[in-house]
Design a protein around this motif. Structure first.
Motif, PDB file in Angstrom:
ATOM      1  N   ILE A  10       0.857  -1.189   0.000  1.00  0.00           N
ATOM      2  CA  ILE A  10       0.000   0.000   0.000  1.00  0.00           C
ATOM      3  C   ILE A  10       0.889   1.234   0.000  1.00  0.00           C
ATOM      4  O   ILE A  10       1.647   1.463   0.933  1.00  0.00           O
ATOM      5  CB  ILE A  10      -0.926   0.023   1.228  1.00  0.00           C
ATOM      6  CG1 ILE A  10      -1.789  -1.243   1.279  1.00  0.00           C
ATOM      7  CG2 ILE A  10      -1.818   1.259   1.194  1.00  0.00           C
ATOM      8  CD1 ILE A  10      -2.653  -1.344   2.521  1.00  0.00           C
ATOM      9  N   GLY A  36      -2.326   2.436  -4.510  1.00  0.00           N
ATOM     10  CA  GLY A  36      -2.224   3.715  -3.819  1.00  0.00           C
ATOM     11  C   GLY A  36      -3.301   4.701  -4.241  1.00  0.00           C
ATOM     12  O   GLY A  36      -3.994   4.516  -5.245  1.00  0.00           O
ATOM     13  N   ILE A  83      -7.444   2.716   0.463  1.00  0.00           N
ATOM     14  CA  ILE A  83      -7.705   1.547   1.300  1.00  0.00           C
ATOM     15  C   ILE A  83      -8.550   1.998   2.485  1.00  0.00           C
ATOM     16  O   ILE A  83      -8.158   2.890   3.236  1.00  0.00           O
ATOM     17  CB  ILE A  83      -6.399   0.893   1.790  1.00  0.00           C
ATOM     18  CG1 ILE A  83      -5.489   0.578   0.605  1.00  0.00           C
ATOM     19  CG2 ILE A  83      -6.704  -0.360   2.599  1.00  0.00           C
ATOM     20  CD1 ILE A  83      -6.114  -0.289  -0.448  1.00  0.00           C
ATOM     21  N   ILE A  93      -7.589  -6.586   2.627  1.00  0.00           N
ATOM     22  CA  ILE A  93      -7.808  -5.146   2.645  1.00  0.00           C
ATOM     23  C   ILE A  93      -9.072  -4.835   1.854  1.00  0.00           C
ATOM     24  O   ILE A  93      -9.405  -5.527   0.892  1.00  0.00           O
ATOM     25  CB  ILE A  93      -6.613  -4.368   2.057  1.00  0.00           C
ATOM     26  CG1 ILE A  93      -6.355  -4.765   0.601  1.00  0.00           C
ATOM     27  CG2 ILE A  93      -5.351  -4.575   2.902  1.00  0.00           C
ATOM     28  CD1 ILE A  93      -5.298  -3.925  -0.093  1.00  0.00           C
ATOM     29  N   THR A  95     -11.060  -1.843  -0.318  1.00  0.00           N
ATOM     30  CA  THR A  95     -10.732  -0.633  -1.066  1.00  0.00           C
ATOM     31  C   THR A  95     -11.942   0.285  -1.220  1.00  0.00           C
ATOM     32  O   THR A  95     -13.088  -0.110  -0.980  1.00  0.00           O
ATOM     33  CB  THR A  95     -10.209  -0.978  -2.472  1.00  0.00           C
ATOM     34  OG1 THR A  95     -11.309  -1.386  -3.291  1.00  0.00           O
ATOM     35  CG2 THR A  95      -9.170  -2.091  -2.423  1.00  0.00           C
ATOM     36  N   LEU A 108       3.131  -1.792   4.327  1.00  0.00           N
ATOM     37  CA  LEU A 108       2.535  -0.467   4.439  1.00  0.00           C
ATOM     38  C   LEU A 108       3.610   0.578   4.132  1.00  0.00           C
ATOM     39  O   LEU A 108       4.556   0.752   4.892  1.00  0.00           O
ATOM     40  CB  LEU A 108       1.990  -0.240   5.846  1.00  0.00           C
ATOM     41  CG  LEU A 108       0.990  -1.277   6.371  1.00  0.00           C
ATOM     42  CD1 LEU A 108       0.590  -0.936   7.794  1.00  0.00           C
ATOM     43  CD2 LEU A 108      -0.224  -1.355   5.463  1.00  0.00           C
TER      44      LEU A 108
END
Length: 418
Positions: A10, A36, A83, A93, A95, A108
């Motif tokens: 991410i 991202g 995210i 995760i 989104t 991360l």
């Protein structure tokens, strides 16, 4: 070879991109997703306050990778996607487009955001007030400078001073307000900082040191006025706020990942949650010689840390050795530094060349080189940077004598520690 089937990263800055590179170096087969919020492919943020503020600059020139590279390395790049949540139990995760993505390892690279002026100062929602952290910020500021004659900058750090130099190149009148007693307190020794201050003064920048802002307002005509603690009022077409950054930790914190001025990691980039790593300037990590966790806000660190953490997420076990360095172009001068400036600096030695270039050596009480900085002395700074953290068993005279080349001295000292 990695035991992970899918590694998700991410953050698409240099730390995230470097993490993807590190993963692929270790495992040519593992699935990689780089995701991202930015709508642009990975770009060099160091260009934003340098090249990007020139009238003719284009963002494409700041790209870190050609688009073909992601296909060639089988890396899925997902842009313009936020995210919303990390489920560490399910290792997934969620989104902003409603997708759930499973991961076997998660990196991360959340980065930082620009610190804003406090709301207590008054009118701070003006479109004439800018920060500089993203490509969108740089593009907006680039256009705003086209129509400005007077600029006020709050903060005399590297970003603020680079903006000042870019504005002066356009003929814009520039005032810089700094709450500290000198510029670049976190980045440079006093000698280097004083020389940089002189460069700006020679180029027409007015520095207001030891001043805080009492209030900010916008006139009906559209100008911004800053009222300072000494009673001075500065009116400008445009204001840039460069007062530091804040690590992006909300996502990690909401997932139960430890946070302390950044996402807390160990020397391998591991968080307190299994299979979750963090890298770059949003990570808070142990640094050799320091008794507390530290965040490093330099491009070189983000690159090196990202690559190391990516490799570890892919199954390698390499402890990260921090390498803090920076560079800055202001006017026709290159400013560089390697190492960290802390309270234990006991002495500063300066080598001054006839050309006007110089190198500063910052030593602790045991003659350990803590940092080396210089202006227009790239060869010397790069060479001496290899000795940061080492005891300098050479005399003050050798360090300060411009007629004794530093590279042979460095080679001699490196042989002693190897």
């Amino acid at each position: 070879m990695s035991t992970s089937n899918h590694i998700v990263i991410i953050g698409t800055g240099i730390a995230g991109l470097s993490a993807a590179q590190g993963v692929r170096e270790v495992d040519p087969e593992v699935r990689i997703t780089l995701i991202g919020e930015d709508c642009y492919p990975p770009y060099d943020r160091t260009h934003l306050s340098k090249q990007m503020l020139k009238p003719e600059a284009r963002l494409e020139a700041s790209s870190l990778m050609e688009s073909e590279w992601f296909d060639q390395n089988d890396i899925q790049l997902i842009l313009n996607t936020r995210i919303e949540y990390i489920d560490t139990a399910a290792q997934s995760i969620s989104t902003s487009v409603g997708e759930t993505i499973q991961y076997d390892a998660l990196v991360l690279a959340l980065g930082t955001r620009a610190r804003q002026l406090p709301a207590s100062l008054g009118q701070i929602e003006s479109t004439r007030i800018h920060t500089l952290r993203s490509a969108e910020d740089a593009l907006r500021l680039q256009g705003a400078l086209d129509d400005s004659k007077r600029l006020v900058i709050v903060g005399a750090g590297l970003i603020g001073l680079e903006v000042a130099a870019a504005a002066r190149a356009r003929g814009i009148t520039v005032d810089v307000i700094e709450a500290g007693s000198r510029i670049l307190q976190r980045s440079c020794d006093p000698y280097t900082a004083d020389r940089i201050a002189s460069l700006h003064a020679e180029n027409g920048v007015k520095l207001h040191l030891g001043q805080s802002i009492e209030s900010v307002s916008e006139s009906a005509q559209g100008s911004v006025t800053l009222h300072m603690s000494d009673g001075t009022a500065l009116e400008a077409d445009l204001m840039v706020v460069g007062i530091g950054v804040i690590p992006n930790t909300d996502l990690a914190e909401s997932a139960g990942i430890a946070v302390d001025n950044g996402v807390v990691v160990d020397g391998f980039g591991r968080t307190n949650v299994l299979n979750v790593y963090a890298a770059g300037d949003g990570a808070s990590l142990p640094i050799q010689g320091q008794n507390c966790l530290t965040r490093l806000e330099t491009w070189r660190h983000a690159q090196d840390h990202g690559r190391c953490v990516g490799m570890n997420a892919a199954g390698q076990q390499t402890e990260y050795k921090a390498h803090a360095s920076f560079w800055s172009d202001q006017y026709e001068n290159r400013i560089q530094g390697v190492g960290l400036i802390y309270d234990e600096i006991a002495s500063t030695l300066v080598r001054l060349y006839e050309s006007g270039a110089h190198v500063s050596f910052l030593l602790d009480q045991d003659r350990v080189l803590k940092a080396v900085l210089g202006i227009d002395a790239a060869k010397d700074v790069n060479a001496m940077g290899k000795l940061v953290g080492q005891v300098l068993s050479v005399s003050d005279h050798e360090l300060k004598d411009e007629h004794q080349p530093l590279v042979p001295i460095v080679k001699k000292l490196l042989k002693k520690v190897s």
